[in-house]
Design an enzyme around this catalytic site. Sequence first.
Site, PDB file in Angstrom:
ATOM      1  N   GLU A  14      -7.065   2.913   1.591  1.00 27.46           N
ATOM      2  CA  GLU A  14      -7.839   2.319   0.652  1.00 27.46           C
ATOM      3  C   GLU A  14      -8.414   1.092   0.763  1.00 27.46           C
ATOM      4  O   GLU A  14      -8.574   0.100  -0.137  1.00 27.46           O
ATOM      5  CB  GLU A  14      -7.533   2.634  -0.746  1.00 27.46           C
ATOM      6  CG  GLU A  14      -6.257   1.840  -1.133  1.00 27.46           C
ATOM      7  CD  GLU A  14      -4.964   2.679  -1.021  1.00 27.46           C
ATOM      8  OE1 GLU A  14      -4.796   3.696  -0.152  1.00 27.46           O
ATOM      9  OE2 GLU A  14      -4.018   2.057  -1.541  1.00 27.46           O
ATOM     10  N   GLU A  37      -9.373   7.898  -2.261  1.00 28.29           N
ATOM     11  CA  GLU A  37      -9.629   6.681  -1.880  1.00 28.29           C
ATOM     12  C   GLU A  37     -10.620   5.618  -2.421  1.00 28.29           C
ATOM     13  O   GLU A  37     -10.375   4.582  -2.867  1.00 28.29           O
ATOM     14  CB  GLU A  37     -10.015   6.630  -0.455  1.00 28.29           C
ATOM     15  CG  GLU A  37      -9.137   7.290   0.827  1.00 28.29           C
ATOM     16  CD  GLU A  37      -7.632   6.849   0.502  1.00 28.29           C
ATOM     17  OE1 GLU A  37      -7.300   5.819   0.393  1.00 28.29           O
ATOM     18  OE2 GLU A  37      -6.940   7.845   0.424  1.00 28.29           O
ATOM     19  N   HIS A  48      -9.084   4.401  -5.457  1.00 29.11           N
ATOM     20  CA  HIS A  48      -8.300   3.056  -5.418  1.00 29.11           C
ATOM     21  C   HIS A  48      -8.994   1.830  -5.756  1.00 29.11           C
ATOM     22  O   HIS A  48      -8.473   0.789  -5.737  1.00 29.11           O
ATOM     23  CB  HIS A  48      -7.556   3.384  -3.988  1.00 29.11           C
ATOM     24  CG  HIS A  48      -6.456   4.280  -4.005  1.00 29.11           C
ATOM     25  ND1 HIS A  48      -5.324   3.917  -4.916  1.00 29.11           N
ATOM     26  CD2 HIS A  48      -5.861   5.230  -3.050  1.00 29.11           C
ATOM     27  CE1 HIS A  48      -4.216   4.768  -4.609  1.00 29.11           C
ATOM     28  NE2 HIS A  48      -4.669   5.312  -3.538  1.00 29.11           N
ATOM     29  N   GLU A  61      -0.686   5.605  -6.748  1.00 24.96           N
ATOM     30  CA  GLU A  61      -0.954   6.778  -6.170  1.00 24.96           C
ATOM     31  C   GLU A  61      -1.214   8.098  -7.108  1.00 24.96           C
ATOM     32  O   GLU A  61      -1.702   8.854  -6.919  1.00 24.96           O
ATOM     33  CB  GLU A  61       0.159   7.237  -4.907  1.00 24.96           C
ATOM     34  CG  GLU A  61       0.232   6.312  -3.678  1.00 24.96           C
ATOM     35  CD  GLU A  61      -0.924   5.969  -3.003  1.00 24.96           C
ATOM     36  OE1 GLU A  61      -2.019   6.952  -3.216  1.00 24.96           O
ATOM     37  OE2 GLU A  61      -1.256   4.863  -2.320  1.00 24.96           O
TER      38      GLU A  61
HETATM   39 ZN   LIG Z   1      -3.429   6.952  -2.263  1.00 24.04          ZN
END
Ligand SMILES: [Zn+2]
Length: 882
Positions: A289, A323, A326, A345
Site C-alpha cells: 500500500e 490496498e 490502507h 492489516e
Molecule cells: Zn494490507
Amino acid sequence: MPSVDASSTAPPAPDEAWRLPRTVEPITYRLVLAPDLGSATFAGTAEIDVVVHEATDRVVLNAIELAIDGATVTTADGKVEPAAVALDDDAERATFTFPTTDGAAPLPAGPATLRCSFTGILNDKLRGFYRSTFIDQDGITRTIATTQFESTDARRAFPCWDEPDRKAVFEVTLAVDDGLAAFSNSPIVDETPDPGAPDRRRVRFAPTMKMSTYLVAFVVGPLEATDPVDVDGVPVRVVHAPGKGHLAPYALEVAGHSLRFFSTYFDIPYPADKLDLVAIPDFAFGAMENLGCVTFRETALLVDPASAARTELERVADVVAHEIAHMWFGDLVTMKWWEGIWLNEAFATFMEVLAVDAFRPAWQRWVSFGLEREAALAVDGLRATRPIEYPVGSPEEADGMFDVLTYQKGGSVLRMLEQYLGPDTFRDGVRRYLRAHAYANTVTGDLWQALEEESGEPVRAVMDSWILQGGHPLVGSAGGTVTQRPFAYAPVGADGENAIGEHWEVPVLVRSLDGASDRLLLGPTPLPLPASVRGPNGGGSGGGAPAVVNAGGWGVYRVGYGPEDLTALAGRLDDLGPLERFNLFADTWASVLADQGGLDGFLALAVALDDREDPSTWTVVNAALGLFDRVVAAADRPVVAAAARALLGAAATDLGWEPRPGEGERVPTLRSLLLSSLGTVGADPDVRARAAELFDRSRDGGEAIDPDIEGAVLQAVTAQVRPGDYEAILARYRSPGTPQQELRYLSTLATFPDVDLSLATFDLLLGEVRTQNAPYLLTTLLANRVGGPAVWQRVKEQWAELLDRFPVNSHSRMLDGARTLCGDPDLAADVTRFLTDHPLRSGQRSVVQMLERLAINVAFADRHRDSLGRSLAAVPGAATTG
Ligand SMILES: [Zn+2]
C-alpha cells in the site's frame, strides 16, 4: 503457559533496543536516486532537513547494504561540518559523527540539514530496491527497478529513520535512462535533462504528505500506464508491462468503486494526489500500500474477466480494495510500532470485505469470509498460537506478524465488534479515530477509545480479551445455560508451551430457529439463555430444535452442541443462514479433530447437507474427505472414494457441468468444488471421463474450458496421470494468456499423483519458476499425497538453496503443505525433527504451528485408521457404490 488476565492488561511495551535515539528527527527528505538497470546498481543522494532536539555530535539512523560517503551537516547558522560515517550491519544502522570543537557539540539544538551520497545494489531478493524482469513481446528480457520497503527495508535504498512513527515529507527525484518510465508516490512536477549523463533525464515528483518510510516507492522501467480514470478528481491509472493494458479495466473499475466507497465510509477525502496501481512481475507479497503508488503481483491486479474464474475476479477485487483501504487506515493514520501492524492489516482485511460486498453483493463476501476466519481458527486453536498483538522488537519479528492471525483473525474480531456495536456506531467511531490521528501515529487503545466515546460500550475491556491473548472460546449451550471454555485441538497445560487464554468477553447473539433473537455478553460465569430463544425443552435438549448460538455467524468462537441438539440441527439445516450452517459444520469438524466429538455426528451432518447454492459448507466436507484419503488404510481407500461419491454426487448431478441461466453467482464455485473432489478423492469414472474429454477438446487452441471449472477439470485430468498431459500443461504454463492462467497451469503441475512428475516439478521450482511463485508451488507439492514424501526428501537435501533462493517472507509458507504428511508416522516424525533442528530466522512460529497441525492429523489417523472404513461404509450409498 497461561496467557494474560483479560481484565488487567496493558499494551505491551516495545523493545527499546531496536529504536533509534530521538535526539534528531527528520522533517523532509530530498532524495535523488539513479538506478542503473544494466549493472543492477544504484547511486543516490539524500538531503534531509532535521530538527535537533538537544545538542549532539552524532546522528544515528538506519542503513544496510549501502556504501555511504560525503556526509555533511549544515547547521542553522550556515556552518557546514563534515561527518565520519560508521556502519553497523548487525544493528542495520549508520552513525554520522561530527568533530567536536572547543568542547562544544557541533550540532546545536534547532534545525539542520544532513547531506550524504550513497551507492547500493539492485538485489534479486524482492525487498528494498530490487530488480524484476520480464520477457517482452519481442522475446527480449527487460528489467525493472522497484521497491518493497515494508517492514524495514527502506534502509536498503537510502539512509533514513526507518521507523513508522518518524513520519516526514518525501521529495523524490529519479534519474532514469531515456525510454524508461518512472513512478513514485506523488505526481511528476517536471522532467529535465540529467546534467551528469546525456541519455538520462531527471523526473521530479511533488512532495508527499507527511508519512512513514515504509510507504515510499520508486518504480523505474519499460512500463506503460493506462489513461487516467478520473474518480471524483483523483486520477487513477494501472501501470503494467507493455502489451497487458487490456487486462487493466477490471482493476480500474474496482479502484473507482473502492475510492468512492472509502471516501464516503471514512468521510475523509483520499489523502494523496493520484493513485497508480502498478503490476510488478516479481513481487513477494500480494500487494503493497505505498501511498499513491500501490504495487501488486500481476495476478492480484491484471485480469481478463472473460477468461477468469469468478474467484479470480474476487481475488483482484479483494486485493485492490484492501490496498486502497490502507490509504486511510495505515498511510494517513499509522501504527506507532510494529506490534500495531495487526490493526493496519486486520482493518484493511475487514474493509476489503465490506467494500467488495458492496461492489458485488451477489458474491456474498461476508459468507465466504467465514472460510478465512476458519483458516485463522485452525491456527488459533493450537497451543502454538499467539495473541493478535504482541511485543515486537527485531525486524525479523515484525516480518513474522504477517500471518493468518493478524489478517484473518484480526479482521474477524473487528467484524464481530462491528456487528456487536452496530455498523453505524462502529463507522462513526472509526471516523472519529481517523480525524483525531490524521498524519500521526497510534496505538491500538486509541481506536478502542474512539469507539467507546461513540458507543458508550466497554470496548477496550471486551477487545483486550481478544487481542492480547491467544486462542478463542468454545461456547457450550446445554440445559438452558451458555458457558465458555478455551477451545484447543490438543490438551493444554499437560506439556509444553501454551498461548491459549482462559476466558474472553464473548459477544453472543442467540436466536430460536423460529426467529426470536437476543444478545449476551458472556464472561467467565455461565449465563442463562434468554427465555425468548429457548427451545420447547428449556434449552433445546430433547426433541425440539435448540437455540442457535452464534446467530448470524459472525462470532469468533466455536459452539459446542450436545449430541441430541446436533441431531436436531441436522434435521433443520435449511433453517440456518449460510454462515450459520458453515459454522455448524466447521465447529463440528474441529471437535472431531480435537477428539471432543464423534466422527459419526459429523458424518450425519454431511449426509444431511443438501445445499445447492453456497460452496462454503461443502468445503468442510471436502477437507474431511481429503484427510480421510490420506490416513485411511490402503485397503479402505475405495470406501473413501465411495463415500465421497455418495456425499457429493447428487449435488454435482443436479448442478451439471454447464452454468444454468439465472443461477447464483457462487454456484459455479460450488460446481467446481464438487467436480474437483469427485474427480480426485471420489475417483468418479464419469467425472474423470468428462474432464478428460473437455481437456482434450481444448488442446491446440481448441474449445476453451469454462474458466470457473477449469481448475476442477485439470484436477480430474491430472488424477488420471495420462501420458503427455504433464507436458501439455507445462506448455500452457509457458505461454499463458493471462497471469491467472499462468498460475493455474503452474499449480496444476504439482498435483499429478506421481513421484517422478512431482520431482520434475520440484526441479522446475528451483529453475525457471519465478521466486515469487515457487514457494507456493512447493507447498502444493508437499501436499501431494503420492509425491509429497519424495519431495520432502529433496527439501531436506536442498534446504540451504531453497532458503537462499526464495524471498524471506515465503520461507514458512513454502513448508505449509508438510502438515498433510500424516499418513506415515515415521515421516511425520522426520519432518518434525528436521524443522525443529533447522529453525527459520523469520517465521519459525508459523513452522511450529504447522508441526502442531501435523501432529493433530497424525493423532486423528491413530484414532480412526482402523475404524474409518466401517464409519464411511455406513454413509448411505457408500457401501453399495464402492
Ligand atoms: Zn494490507
